[in-house]
Enzyme design. Structure first.
Site, mmCIF file in Angstrom:
data_model
loop_
_atom_site.group_PDB
_atom_site.id
_atom_site.type_symbol
_atom_site.label_atom_id
_atom_site.label_comp_id
_atom_site.label_asym_id
_atom_site.label_seq_id
_atom_site.Cartn_x
_atom_site.Cartn_y
_atom_site.Cartn_z
ATOM 1 N N GLY A 3 0.828 -1.204 0.000
ATOM 2 C CA GLY A 3 0.000 0.000 0.000
ATOM 3 C C GLY A 3 0.855 1.243 0.000
ATOM 4 N N CYS A 4 0.227 2.356 -0.374
ATOM 5 C CA CYS A 4 0.976 3.610 -0.467
ATOM 6 C C CYS A 4 1.450 4.077 0.907
ATOM 7 C CB CYS A 4 0.126 4.682 -1.149
ATOM 8 S SG CYS A 4 -1.516 4.893 -0.428
ATOM 9 N N TYR A 5 0.549 4.098 1.889
ATOM 10 C CA TYR A 5 0.957 4.524 3.226
ATOM 11 C C TYR A 5 2.000 3.575 3.820
ATOM 12 C CZ TYR A 5 -3.046 7.802 3.457
ATOM 13 O OH TYR A 5 -3.943 8.819 3.254
#
Lengths: 337, 337, 337, 337
Positions: free
Chosen positions: B142-144
C-alpha cells in the site's frame, strides 16, 4: 472606540482591518505600515477599498492598540502605550512567554520590555477569560498554540495525558506571513507537503507553558512538528498521547464539552473536522477520540490561522477587554466551499 | 515480455501504462477496464494517446500480469494466472496480509484465494528483494505502508523503537482513486486538510505485520492516522516514537544509510523532504532525526503515492522478478517545480 | 420575513443560508433537499451548524421563496408560489430567457411555465433595479452573464461596441455544482485549465438578450467560451470587441463610472482585478481599458460566482423587492488572502 | 556532446538539467548560477541530486551552450560562444526579434549584439525546422508565442484569418520565474485568476513577427492578454478571429493536420485540451474549431510552459541542430493525473 493598528500591512493586520469593518463599536483611526506609508489602504489591498484610510508611519492617537508587528520588534512599539494605560493586544509573540530567558532562547534577542511581562495575560479566552477581561495588555496566542492547546487542554488538565505527547501540525502558507520571498513562492509550495523546523519551532515553549499552567506547573514531554500544506488558510493539529487511564471516545467528548462549556468559539464535534469548515471564521473545531487498540488519545483541532489563530482571536480578546459581547464582529459563518 | 494490465482505468493502472511506455523490454498487449471496454486508451486518457491500444474486458494472453483492481476483487482475477504459473503483481491489498482472518477483518469479506497467500511475497524491495526475485506472485505494498515502513524499518529492526509509535500520514487526493464522487470533488477538498478513518485504516495491519517481521514477530504498538491534503500526488509520513536509547541525528542517519545500502529508490537525506521532490518519480526520501529534548525519534518519508506508492514500485518489482536492472523505466527525475 | 429555500443542498442554496444567517430581517423557516431530507442542516454542512434547522422534502409555508434547484426543474417548483402571490427568486435559469423557444433550444425541454415569463424580471440590479423593486418573480442571472454583462453593458449601451465581441470566461470549479462526479474530481481538475462547451454554452443567450435590451433590441455578434480553472470560487471574464470609435482608457472608465453611478456592488477599478479580491463578497470589479494599437475594447469583470454570481445577487434582489437597504447582509469584506 | 548551461538556477535551466538527464548523447559539463556558485546542484535542487555537479560562475569549456539567463542579459553571455562557432540556444528573448528597435521598445534597453540577429533562427520547429537544422544560434521562442503560434499558424498561413485576432492566454505561475517575491507568493495567487500587462506584454511582437512571416510580411491586428491561473505549470491559449471565409470544424482540423504533418510534438485533437494532458511533456495540443453562429475561428493550444514553452523545445531544437532524432530525451508521457 478609536483603534490603532500597528503594521496593518502584514496578513494579521490586514485581517484585523477586515474583521473590524463590521464591528459596530470600533473605528480604525490609524493604521501603520513602514514601507507603504502614505498610500491608501485600498490601493494596497483592494479588498479593503471601502475604508477611506491612509497608511501612516506611526499611530497618532488611539484608545486601543493592536500590534501586528513581527515578533521581537513588537514589544518595543507596544510598551509606550501600555505604560500610558492604553489597552494593547500584541499579536506578535513578545508578551507570551512569562520567562524572559525563554524569549531570548527562542527568539534570539533579549526581551525588549521584561518589566511588562508580569501584567500581560495570555489571550486564550478558553483558558483565561476572566483575567483577559481585567487585563490592559494581552498577548495574543500563536496560531499553532491556539489549535494545539484547545485540542489538548481538557485532557491535560484532567491528568489523562502527561508525556510523550505528539503535536503534528499542518498549516496553510499564509502562516509564513506576507512578503516571504521565493521559498514560499507558489510554484514551489504548490502540490507539496513538507515539515519544517523539525528540531524546534518557537511556538513550542508557549504550548508547554500553557499546558503546565493546567497541572500546577507540571511541564509535559511534548514533541511538535509543523508542516506546510498547499492551501492559503487553515491549521489542523493532530495530537497524540498515551492515556493514563482508559477512556471511551464518548467519555472524552463529554469531558471536553464540560471543559469548554459555553465558550462561543470552541466547538467539540463528532467527526474529524476539515479546516475548510472554519475558513474566514473564528471557530476552533475539536475532535477528541481514542485509538482503543493502543489506548492513545487522538485529538484534532481545526482553525483558520488568520482568524482564531491571529486576528479573530485578537478581536475576541478586545471584546472581552471592552465588555462587549464576545462574538461581536465575529458572527459570520465560514466561507464554504 | 507481453504484459497484461487488469483494470488500466484506475489511477494505478493508468500510471503503469505511463511508466511502461518507456520500458525497453515490455509490450502491453492487453489492458482491461470494465465500463470502458471497446474504447481506445488514448480516447479515455489523452496522455496515453501514443499507445495504439483498445481497452478490453478480459486479458487474453500475457506473459506477465499486473492487477490494479480494487482491493477484495483483485485476488479472484489474479488467481487463475498464478495457478497457471504466469508471474503476477497485485497492486491491490489482496495478497499483502499473511493471515486471511486479518483480510476479512479489515476488508470485510472472506479472502478469495487463501491458499495462495503463502507463496505471495510482500513487494517492498528494501525489505524483501531476494524473495521478490524468486517469487511468482508479489503483493505490491500500500501507499501509506511503503512510506511508513521505509521511514521506520531501520530503527525498528535495530530495536531503537518498540511501542507508542505514531504514524501521521498526509496524502494527496489521488490516493482516493478515480471516480470517487463528490466527497473528493475539487471544491470541497481544495483549501482544506482533514483526517479520515481515524479509528482504523486498512493499511494499519500491513505496517504492523512488516515491522513485526523485522523483530522476530514482535508487534509494535502503533497509531496511524491518515490525512487528506489538497494536492494530487504525494504522501508525507511523519513518524514519532520514544527511543529506547539515546541517539544523535547523525548516528541515526548513518544507521539508516547502512540499512538501505545500495537500494536505488530509498535515499536518506539531511533535510526534511518535500513530496514535490518525488513527483512523477519512484524515489522515497527518508529523513530520520531526533527530538533530543524528549528523546523521540522523528522520521519523515516522502513518496509519490502513484509511483513508489503503487505503479512505480510494481515496475521495480517486475524488474526484479524478470532479472532486469531494478531502475529500468524508472530513471526519469522528479518533475519540479 | 419567513423564508423558504428550495434545494438548500446545492452550492447556491448553501450559500444563501450562509448569507442569510446575518440578515436581520430574515428567518429561514424551511429548507428542502431531496435526498438529505430529515437530516440537520449542520450535520450535512458543518459550517451551517449554528442553524437549528432540519432539511425537509417540501417548503411548508413561507413569505418569500428562493429556488436553487437545477435549471429546467425549478420553474415547476416555483410556479405555485408565484401564482399564490408569494415573492419568488429563481436562482436557476428557468425565468431568464423571455422567449420560451430559446429555453427549449438551450435547455432541451419545453418551458414548464411559459405563462409566467412575462412577469419575471431579469435580476441584474445594475440594469433593472426599478423593475426588480416592483417584481414578484425575479430570474436571478447566471454567473457568467452577471460578470459579462457588467463588463460590457456601458460600452454596448453607448454603441461603442457592436459585433465581434469575444467573452473569454474563467470559472472556479464550484460553478459546476455539487456532486458532479469524477470529471470534477480534485485530481483531474487540479493543476489544469481547459475550455468546455466551446460550441455553445447555455449562458450565451442570456448575455445576448440583455445586451440587446440596451440597444433597442439589436443583438450583438458575440462568441463566448467558458474555461475551468483550478480554484473553488471566482469568475473572471475578459471581454474584447473592436471599438466603433476611438476612446482612451480614461474616457472609458469615466463612462463606466457614470453608468454604474451609486450601484453598491459594481466598482470600476484602475487595475486588472483578481478574483480573490471578491472572495466571499458580493462585489463585481470591472476594469475597462483599450488596446490602443488595435482600437479594441478590453473589459475585465471579476466576481465570486456563488455570491454576485448566484446567492449574493439573490439576496441583493430580495433586499430590493422587500424595500430594505440593498447592502443588507452583504457588507462583509472579501476574505483575502 | 559536452553541454554548458548558463544559469541553471532558474526554472528553465533546472528543467533543461532534468530533461538532459535522460539524453543519451549529452553530458552536462558546466552549469552556472551567480549566487549559488560553489554549491552542488543536488543541494540546491533535491530532484537533481543524481547529478554530481557543482554550480560554477562561468562556463569553462563546452561544445554546446544553452543560455537560460533573463532576457536582456542573455545575448551578452551568448555572443562570445556564437562568435567562436559554438552552437548556442538562447532560451531568453534576446535573439527572437529580428528588428533591434523592437527589442529596445519591448525590453527597454539597446540590443547587446545586433550584429548576430541576422544569423539567429526563431526556434519553432513546426515553422522553421529546416533552418534550425542548419543554424548555429537559435532563439528559443517564448512560452506564450509557442502556444499562440501553433494555434494560429495554419489558419493565418492560409489567409483564413487576418485581423481582430484575440489571444487570451492563461499561464501557470512558474511562467513568472523563480524568486519573484511576494507578488507571486502562494497565499496571494492561490484561488485567484487575474490578467496582467493588459496594455502590452513583450511576447506580443514575437507573435506578430512570426505570423507576418507566414503571409509575406503582412502583420495581423492582434490583441494579446495574458492571465495568471493558480497552477504551477501549463499554458492554455484561446485564440479568436473572424474567418475570412466559412469553414466547418472538420475542414479546419484537416487543414491543421496537413500543416503539421509529421511534426512529433504538435497534435491536432478533437476535444478541448486540458493543460494537464501535457504536464512534464513536450507536446502541444491544438484544437481548432468554429463558432458557426458568428463565423469565428476558435483555436485552443495547450502546452507545459517549461517544456514545449521553454526547456523541452530547447532540447528539441538541439536534437535538430545535432542531427539526432527530434524526440530524443523527450519521449516520456505526461504525468497525469
Amino acid at each position: 472606540m478609536k483603534v490603532g493598528i500597528i503594521n496593518v500591512t502584514g496578513y494579521a493586520g490586514m485581517e484585523l482591518a477586515r474583521i473590524l469593518y463590521q464591528h459596530p463599536e470600533v473605528e480604525i483611526v490609524s493604521a501603520t505600515g513602514r514601507s507603504l506609508a502614505g498610500k491608501k489602504l485600498g490601493e494596497v489591498f483592494p479588498h479593503l477599498a471601502p475604508y477611506d484610510l491612509t497608511i501612516t508611519e506611526e499611530v497618532d492617537e488611539a484608545d486601543f492598540i493592536f500590534s501586528a508587528l513581527p515578533s521581537a520588534s513588537s514589544a518595543a512599539a507596544c510598551a509606550p502605550w501600555v505604560r500610558r494605560g492604553v489597552p494593547v493586544i500584541d499579536i506578535a509573540a513578545d508578551f507570551r512567554l512569562k520567562n524572559p530567558d525563554d524569549f531570548q532562547r527562542w527568539y534570539g534577542e533579549p526581551h525588549p520590555a521584561p518589566d511588562l511581562l508580569e501584567q500581560a495575560v495570555y489571550g486564550l479566552p478558553e483558558l483565561h477569560r476572566e483575567r483577559i477581561i481585567k487585563s490592559g495588555v494581552v498577548a495574543n496566542p500563536g496560531c499553532y498554540p491556539t489549535a494545539a492547546l484547545l485540542a489538548l487542554a481538557p485532557a491535560y488538565a484532567e491528568g489523562l495525558i502527561e508525556d510523550q505527547i505528539v503535536v503534528d501540525a499542518k498549516s496553510g502558507i499564509s502562516g509564513a506571513g506576507r512578503g516571504t520571498g521565493s521559498s514560499f513562492g507558489y510554484s514551489e509550495v504548490n502540490e507539496s507537503v513538507s515539515a519544517y523546523r523539525v528540531e524546534g519551532h518557537a511556538h513550542l515553549p508557549e504550548i508547554i507553558q500553557e499546558l503546565a499552567g493546567l497541572q500546577s506547573g507540571r511541564e509535559p514531554g511534548l514533541t511538535f512538528v509543523p508542516h506546510l500544506v498547499p492551501m492559503t488558510r487553515g491549521i489542523l493539529v493532530t495530537c497524540y498521547a498515551p492515556l493514563t487511564r482508559p477512556m471511551t471516545p464518548l467519555e472524552l467528548r463529554s469531558l471536553y464539552r464540560s471543559f469548554y462549556g459555553t465558550s462561543p468559539f470552541t466547538r467539540v464535534v463528532d467527526y474529524p473536522p476539515a479546516t475548510k469548515y472554519t475558513l474566514g471564521n473564528n471557530m476552533c473545531l475539536v475532535y477528541p477520540t481514542v485509538d482503543e487498540r493502543t489506548n492513545t488519545l487522538i485529538s484534532i483541532g481545526a482553525i483558520d490561522n488568520l482568524m482564531k489563530g491571529a486576528a479573530g482571536q485578537a478581536v475576541q480578546n478586545m471584546n472581552l477587554m471592552c465588555g462587549w459581547p464576545e462574538e461581536t464582529a465575529l458572527e459570520s459563518l465560514a466561507v464554504y466551499p
